[in-house]
Design a protein around this motif. Structure first.
Motif, PDB file in Angstrom:
ATOM      1  N   GLN A  30       0.827  -1.194   0.000  1.00 45.22           N
ATOM      2  CA  GLN A  30       0.000   0.000   0.000  1.00 45.22           C
ATOM      3  C   GLN A  30       0.869   1.254   0.000  1.00 45.22           C
ATOM      4  N   GLU A  31       0.262   2.375  -0.345  1.00 43.04           N
ATOM      5  CA  GLU A  31       0.955   3.657  -0.291  1.00 43.04           C
ATOM      6  C   GLU A  31       1.578   3.843   1.093  1.00 43.04           C
ATOM      7  N   GLY A  32       2.853   4.195   1.108  1.00 42.78           N
ATOM      8  CA  GLY A  32       3.560   4.430   2.364  1.00 42.78           C
ATOM      9  C   GLY A  32       4.265   3.214   2.927  1.00 42.78           C
ATOM     10  N   ASP A  33       3.969   2.025   2.403  1.00 47.07           N
ATOM     11  CA  ASP A  33       4.653   0.828   2.892  1.00 47.07           C
ATOM     12  C   ASP A  33       6.136   0.898   2.556  1.00 47.07           C
ATOM     13  N   ARG A  34       6.944   0.468   3.515  1.00 48.00           N
ATOM     14  CA  ARG A  34       8.392   0.451   3.322  1.00 48.00           C
ATOM     15  C   ARG A  34       8.786  -0.854   2.654  1.00 48.00           C
ATOM     16  N   VAL A  75       6.469   2.882  -1.013  1.00 47.35           N
ATOM     17  CA  VAL A  75       5.504   2.872  -2.106  1.00 47.35           C
ATOM     18  C   VAL A  75       4.855   4.245  -2.194  1.00 47.35           C
ATOM     19  N   CYS A  76       4.779   4.783  -3.419  1.00 45.97           N
ATOM     20  CA  CYS A  76       4.160   6.090  -3.649  1.00 45.97           C
ATOM     21  C   CYS A  76       2.679   5.934  -3.944  1.00 45.97           C
ATOM     22  N   LYS A  77       1.998   7.051  -3.815  1.00 43.91           N
ATOM     23  CA  LYS A  77       0.586   7.095  -4.164  1.00 43.91           C
ATOM     24  C   LYS A  77       0.452   6.846  -5.656  1.00 43.91           C
ATOM     25  N   LYS A  78      -0.485   5.999  -6.013  1.00 43.34           N
ATOM     26  CA  LYS A  78      -0.735   5.713  -7.425  1.00 43.34           C
ATOM     27  C   LYS A  78      -1.605   6.829  -7.990  1.00 43.34           C
ATOM     28  N   GLU A  79      -1.086   7.463  -9.024  1.00 40.03           N
ATOM     29  CA  GLU A  79      -1.812   8.566  -9.646  1.00 40.03           C
ATOM     30  C   GLU A  79      -2.965   8.020 -10.492  1.00 40.03           C
ATOM     31  N   PRO A  80      -4.059   8.762 -10.565  1.00 36.75           N
ATOM     32  CA  PRO A  80      -5.161   8.318 -11.409  1.00 36.75           C
ATOM     33  C   PRO A  80      -4.722   8.240 -12.870  1.00 36.75           C
TER      34      PRO A  80
END
Length: 123
Positions: A30-34, A75-80
């Motif tokens: 997920q977003e932010g997971d190391r 992990v970065c935020k997935k852009e639309p």
């Protein structure tokens, strides 16, 4: 992380990228997971750290992860998805696939390549 298919024609770093992307796309990561450090992953997979570093660099350059010195890779935020860009790329894909089939490349070979890109995930 899974094991590697040494019969796969793709280099190990590309297999690592595919596996990480599959985990991101399926929601396992997920977003932010190391992510594991380069050394941790290299040690657990028994492969050269430079291979992991290359995979992480590719993922970072594509915007899928960010590396923070002294903290790790996340992990970065997935852009639309940009609908216009997607349509343009799919059109290019269709034309390229049609050209390859016209040249005699079997459709199953194209499907196999797509399966490797998507980590075997069919959507």
């Amino acid at each position: 992380m899974r094991t590697f298919d040494f019969r796969d024609s793709r280099p190990l770093y590309e297999q690592i990228i595919s596996q990480i992307l599959q985990q991101i796309n399926s929601g396992i990561l997920q977003e932010g997971d190391r992510l594991p450090s380069v050394r941790e992953m290299a040690s657990s997979l028994s492969i050269n750290p430079n291979t992991i570093q290359r995979a992480y660099r590719e993922l970072e350059s594509s915007g899928r992860i960010v590396s923070l010195p002294g903290k790790g890779s996340f992990v970065c935020k997935k852009e639309p998805v940009d609908g216009n860009k997607k349509a343009e790329l799919l059109d290019t894909f269709d034309k390229t696939a049609a050209s390859l089939v016209d040249m005699g490349v079997p459709p199953m070979e194209l499907i196999s390549r797509l399966t490797h890109l998507g980590g075997g995930n069919h959507a």
